[in-house]
Design a protein around this motif. Structure first.
Motif, PDB file in Angstrom:
ATOM      1  N   PHE A  24     121.233   7.748  88.289  1.00  0.00           N
ATOM      2  CA  PHE A  24     119.866   7.484  88.736  1.00  0.00           C
ATOM      3  C   PHE A  24     118.871   7.888  87.656  1.00  0.00           C
ATOM      4  O   PHE A  24     117.935   7.143  87.347  1.00  0.00           O
ATOM      5  N   ILE A  25     119.096   9.052  87.046  1.00  0.00           N
ATOM      6  CA  ILE A  25     118.214   9.505  85.964  1.00  0.00           C
ATOM      7  C   ILE A  25     118.277   8.530  84.791  1.00  0.00           C
ATOM      8  O   ILE A  25     117.247   8.118  84.264  1.00  0.00           O
ATOM      9  N   GLN A  31     110.661   5.144  83.474  1.00  0.00           N
ATOM     10  CA  GLN A  31     109.548   4.493  84.176  1.00  0.00           C
ATOM     11  C   GLN A  31     108.916   5.369  85.246  1.00  0.00           C
ATOM     12  O   GLN A  31     108.023   4.912  85.949  1.00  0.00           O
ATOM     13  N   ASN A  32     109.390   6.593  85.416  1.00  0.00           N
ATOM     14  CA  ASN A  32     108.885   7.435  86.502  1.00  0.00           C
ATOM     15  C   ASN A  32     108.594   8.844  86.009  1.00  0.00           C
ATOM     16  O   ASN A  32     109.250   9.339  85.099  1.00  0.00           O
ATOM     17  N   LEU A  37     110.611  11.651  90.210  1.00  0.00           N
ATOM     18  CA  LEU A  37     112.058  11.507  90.067  1.00  0.00           C
ATOM     19  C   LEU A  37     112.781  12.681  90.732  1.00  0.00           C
ATOM     20  O   LEU A  37     113.699  12.483  91.529  1.00  0.00           O
ATOM     21  N   ASN A  38     112.350  13.901  90.431  1.00  0.00           N
ATOM     22  CA  ASN A  38     113.004  15.088  91.000  1.00  0.00           C
ATOM     23  C   ASN A  38     112.836  15.176  92.511  1.00  0.00           C
ATOM     24  O   ASN A  38     113.766  15.574  93.214  1.00  0.00           O
ATOM     25  N   ALA A  39     111.668  14.780  93.007  1.00  0.00           N
ATOM     26  CA  ALA A  39     111.446  14.791  94.460  1.00  0.00           C
ATOM     27  C   ALA A  39     112.437  13.846  95.133  1.00  0.00           C
ATOM     28  O   ALA A  39     113.031  14.169  96.172  1.00  0.00           O
ATOM     29  N   TYR A  40     112.646  12.673  94.538  1.00  0.00           N
ATOM     30  CA  TYR A  40     113.592  11.714  95.098  1.00  0.00           C
ATOM     31  C   TYR A  40     115.025  12.256  95.023  1.00  0.00           C
ATOM     32  O   TYR A  40     115.779  12.188  95.998  1.00  0.00           O
ATOM     33  N   LEU A  41     115.403  12.769  93.864  1.00  0.00           N
ATOM     34  CA  LEU A  41     116.764  13.276  93.675  1.00  0.00           C
ATOM     35  C   LEU A  41     117.085  14.394  94.659  1.00  0.00           C
ATOM     36  O   LEU A  41     118.177  14.430  95.237  1.00  0.00           O
ATOM     37  N   MET A 157     109.544   6.746  95.501  1.00  0.00           N
ATOM     38  CA  MET A 157     110.082   7.646  94.474  1.00  0.00           C
ATOM     39  C   MET A 157     109.162   8.855  94.521  1.00  0.00           C
ATOM     40  O   MET A 157     108.056   8.824  93.965  1.00  0.00           O
ATOM     41  N   GLY A 158     109.584   9.880  95.280  1.00  0.00           N
ATOM     42  CA  GLY A 158     108.651  10.977  95.569  1.00  0.00           C
ATOM     43  C   GLY A 158     107.564  10.398  96.459  1.00  0.00           C
ATOM     44  O   GLY A 158     107.858   9.757  97.460  1.00  0.00           O
TER      45      GLY A 158
END
Length: 172
Positions: A24-25, A31-32, A37-41, A157-158
């Protein structure tokens, strides 16, 4: 290059988390923002979340191996596990990811063929997926596999709202 596809078990949760976060990363970090990104992960790929998904009978995960190394994975959903209400005649490809170093070796094709095989075994009439509107490589891959855009939906995404294209392939 020896390619093997194996179904994930509950015991694979940690390995699934590792490949999920890594791919995913690799796919979306440019682009994010790191915050989004971290909030989504943290939400989507926590060990508890993945164990919950692995325990769902309407979801299946598969690893694709090159030799002994996990090179990517596939997640398919049916029935109520689908991320959109598409009915019991549909199978969703929710996730299909391949590590960057293994891309352009046909692994995505192997994983998509596995999803098609499952759809046919379960006598599904269509297969569908959501793909980020800015992921041009993935969109081109799905079009080549016979998928057509049939709609769109929001993906967060977040707290950044993005648009996923819904692409569908009718099975004969």
């Amino acid at each position: 290059m020896m390619i093997t596809i194996l179904k994930c078990t509950f015991e694979d949760a940690r390995a699934l988390q590792t490949i999920s976060v890594e791919t995913f990363i690799e796919t979306f970090q440019e682009q994010n923002s790191p915050e989004h990104l971290n909030a989504y992960l943290d939400k989507a790929y926590s060990l508890n979340q993945l164990k919950h998904e692995l325990a769902n009978r309407s979801s299946q995960f598969f690893f694709v191996y090159v030799g002994q190394e996990v090179a990517g994975y596939l997640k398919v959903n049916t029935d109520e596990a689908q991320s959109e209400a598409m009915g019991e005649e549909a199978l969703e490809v929710e996730r299909i990811y391949v590590k960057k170093k293994f891309q352009k070796h046909g692994l995505g094709k192997h994983l998509m063929n596995k999803a098609m095989e499952i759809a046919q075994e379960q006598k599904k009439k269509k297969i569908w997926l959501g793909v980020w509107e800015e992921n041009e490589n993935a969109i081109a891959f799905y079009q080549k596999k016979g998928f057509l855009q049939s709609g769109s939906h929001s993906f967060f995404m977040g707290d950044d709202e993005q648009v996923d294209l819904i692409m569908t392939k009718v099975l004969s």
